[in-house]
Design a protein around this motif. Sequence first.
Motif, PDB file in Angstrom:
ATOM      1  N   LEU A 124       0.826  -1.124  -0.035  1.00  0.00           N
ATOM      2  CA  LEU A 124      -0.168   0.046   0.039  1.00  0.00           C
ATOM      3  C   LEU A 124       0.770   1.321  -0.039  1.00  0.00           C
ATOM      4  O   LEU A 124       0.606   2.265  -0.628  1.00  0.00           O
ATOM      5  CB  LEU A 124      -1.175   0.027   1.180  1.00  0.00           C
ATOM      6  CG  LEU A 124      -1.925   1.050   1.209  1.00  0.00           C
ATOM      7  CD1 LEU A 124      -2.897   0.813   0.144  1.00  0.00           C
ATOM      8  CD2 LEU A 124      -2.752   1.039   2.514  1.00  0.00           C
ATOM      9  N   TYR A 146      -6.618  -4.329  -1.531  1.00  0.00           N
ATOM     10  CA  TYR A 146      -6.307  -2.751  -1.315  1.00  0.00           C
ATOM     11  C   TYR A 146      -7.902  -1.995  -1.242  1.00  0.00           C
ATOM     12  O   TYR A 146      -7.970  -1.269  -2.271  1.00  0.00           O
ATOM     13  CB  TYR A 146      -5.331  -2.223  -2.396  1.00  0.00           C
ATOM     14  CG  TYR A 146      -4.406  -3.048  -2.459  1.00  0.00           C
ATOM     15  CD1 TYR A 146      -3.401  -3.047  -1.436  1.00  0.00           C
ATOM     16  CD2 TYR A 146      -4.097  -3.974  -3.529  1.00  0.00           C
ATOM     17  CE1 TYR A 146      -2.143  -4.044  -1.595  1.00  0.00           C
ATOM     18  CE2 TYR A 146      -3.034  -4.711  -3.592  1.00  0.00           C
ATOM     19  CZ  TYR A 146      -1.934  -4.845  -2.560  1.00  0.00           C
ATOM     20  OH  TYR A 146      -0.742  -5.470  -2.994  1.00  0.00           O
ATOM     21  N   THR A 179      -6.547   2.173   5.804  1.00  0.00           N
ATOM     22  CA  THR A 179      -5.268   2.720   5.414  1.00  0.00           C
ATOM     23  C   THR A 179      -4.416   3.386   6.544  1.00  0.00           C
ATOM     24  O   THR A 179      -3.308   3.342   6.687  1.00  0.00           O
ATOM     25  CB  THR A 179      -5.336   3.835   4.053  1.00  0.00           C
ATOM     26  OG1 THR A 179      -5.935   3.096   3.026  1.00  0.00           O
ATOM     27  CG2 THR A 179      -4.056   4.466   3.619  1.00  0.00           C
ATOM     28  N   PRO A 183      -6.610   0.942  -3.733  1.00  0.00           N
ATOM     29  CA  PRO A 183      -7.347   2.005  -2.752  1.00  0.00           C
ATOM     30  C   PRO A 183      -7.881   3.257  -3.487  1.00  0.00           C
ATOM     31  O   PRO A 183      -8.764   3.950  -2.718  1.00  0.00           O
ATOM     32  CB  PRO A 183      -6.074   2.177  -1.815  1.00  0.00           C
ATOM     33  CG  PRO A 183      -4.776   1.859  -2.473  1.00  0.00           C
ATOM     34  CD  PRO A 183      -5.500   0.944  -3.590  1.00  0.00           C
TER      35      PRO A 183
END
Length: 620
Positions: free
Chosen positions: A14, A545, A552, A594
Amino acid sequence: MSRMGRTAGWILSLMLVFGLAAGCADGGNDAERSPEHAEAAGPAGSGSDAGDAAGGEEGEGTLNAGELVYDGEDIKVNQVGYLPDAPKVAVLEGEAEAERFQVVDAETQAVVFEGEVGRAEIDANSGERVRHLDFSSLREEGEYAVVVPGAGASRKFRIARNVYYAPFFDALRSYTLGRAGLAIDDPITGLKHEAGHLQDAEARLDIDHPHAPAGTPVDVSGGWYDAGDYGKYVTPGAVTAAQLLLAYELYPEKFTAGQLKFPDGFASDVPGLPDALAEVKVELDWLLKMQRPDGAVYHKVSGLAWPGMIRPEDDTQPRYVFGMTTYGTGMFAGAMALAARVYEPFDAEYAGRLLEAAERAWRFLEAHPEPIVLKSERQDNGSGGYDKNGDQDDRFWAAAELLKTTGDARYAAYIGEKLSHQLQREPVIIGWGSTLALGQFAYATAEAGDPAVKASLRQKLVKAADDIVGRIERDGYRYALSPNEYTWASAKNGMAKAELLLLAHELEPKEAYVHGALDQLHYTLGRNALGTTYLTGSGTEMPDYPHSRMITGTGTYIPGLLVGGPNKFGGDPELDKMLERESPPPAKAYLDSPGSWATNEYAIDYNAPLVFVLTYFAEP
């Protein structure tokens, strides 16, 4: 990979791929915030009996273990698994011309079943040539894979009676992990953060209301964060709570005290209250705070700017109570009336409070027969709009639930006199964009309802289910969505069709409805063109994700979140670029990124029909 191992790898990846520090700056971060796309225009789909495999037989021998790679590239299965006594179908993609397939023990590679490969067809939504592999007569519990000469092996899957309990637990418990205003240290997932948005205890009214001017502080603390953002919204909150409560009302034996293994400080103080009801009460208590003294209900709580991808406690901007709508007031009344029935055996005083709130909201709606939407120019600057045209279906749902809860014939009379046109409409999937089917089911099962009206509504719900069954039978992956239904929240919409099938099954039991609902679950859990589940933490290939500030910001992978799924209409920069560059078929318009909030964001109302369906099938 273990969840903790997945979390470590996920954090590193990420850090490399994520670059949207400002989040959904265009205000479009929820799959259902465009009702004209989000709520499918009527059920179309179908379910079916798979039956025993044609030509199926118990297999013998053992394959060479070195030849099997369980990559599932060409053979798509439900990666979680199948129930022993239910239909079991895998989907073979591509040009392999094998006439027979095998099911093998995943550990020993011993062949346990052989069957004939079905006829080929082109699946329009994926663009794939597909053939079905039916192994329904394999009923022995274990871990398996499907093998086709020239096409390799599927992902591993289980056959077991309790195969759906883990995703049921994760999906239901995800609400616990999304509580606002509480610190959490969860030993199961590792999620840990300080209490966020404590400023909601003194959020300010954004505009003038009859009882108070703009700037007045209001305690709207608590409740659930809605989605990948930290907003809290009445409309999805009410509809979500209602679907979870309906699951309890229909299948109470599936819910127990202690079931969700609450973190320290999260348990209910109501003796004997099942954990699921304790969890929904968190949202109901917040919804009660959103009701004005005159019975109307505010619209949402958020800040004036989208927060970055940060921890909840780091979003310290002032928070506001935005707007008021009659459609939200109707949804509030429907959810509260339903909740009053459910909680009455456990806490009669609380149930009375819920019913009083529902009746107060209803009196406001009676006094204001035309739709009302109070909204400021700035209220969508940092949160989803949840805008909707009209409120008639929500008024109908509210009246139907009040009729069912109270037995007061005046609600049936009101529906007959003021909302009779709602009785003629065809059911559509349940969501904040349409609560019609909730009202139809409530009226159809209300003792005090008009018998002729009840019969008509039952017939409509059964006809809708039959249409869904027909659609499933025409789809290569046995999925209920037509091409134009691969939009915001397509994964949720598929599960909402499964939910309609199960509601119809309550009214007129048919095996095809149950099997059709399972087909939608199979698709969601991996038997689809992309070979991924759309539920975090479930299966082998899953969303790694998701678009989520909680995930996050804390660096913790959270299981049990249903993401939006394929969306051929676009809605975020990453997806829009992919659509322009690749022009994928509808079922492949998905990004596990994401930055793709149009396909990879979770929301509380996405999980609601999934939990409903899993409730039916889950065994401890």
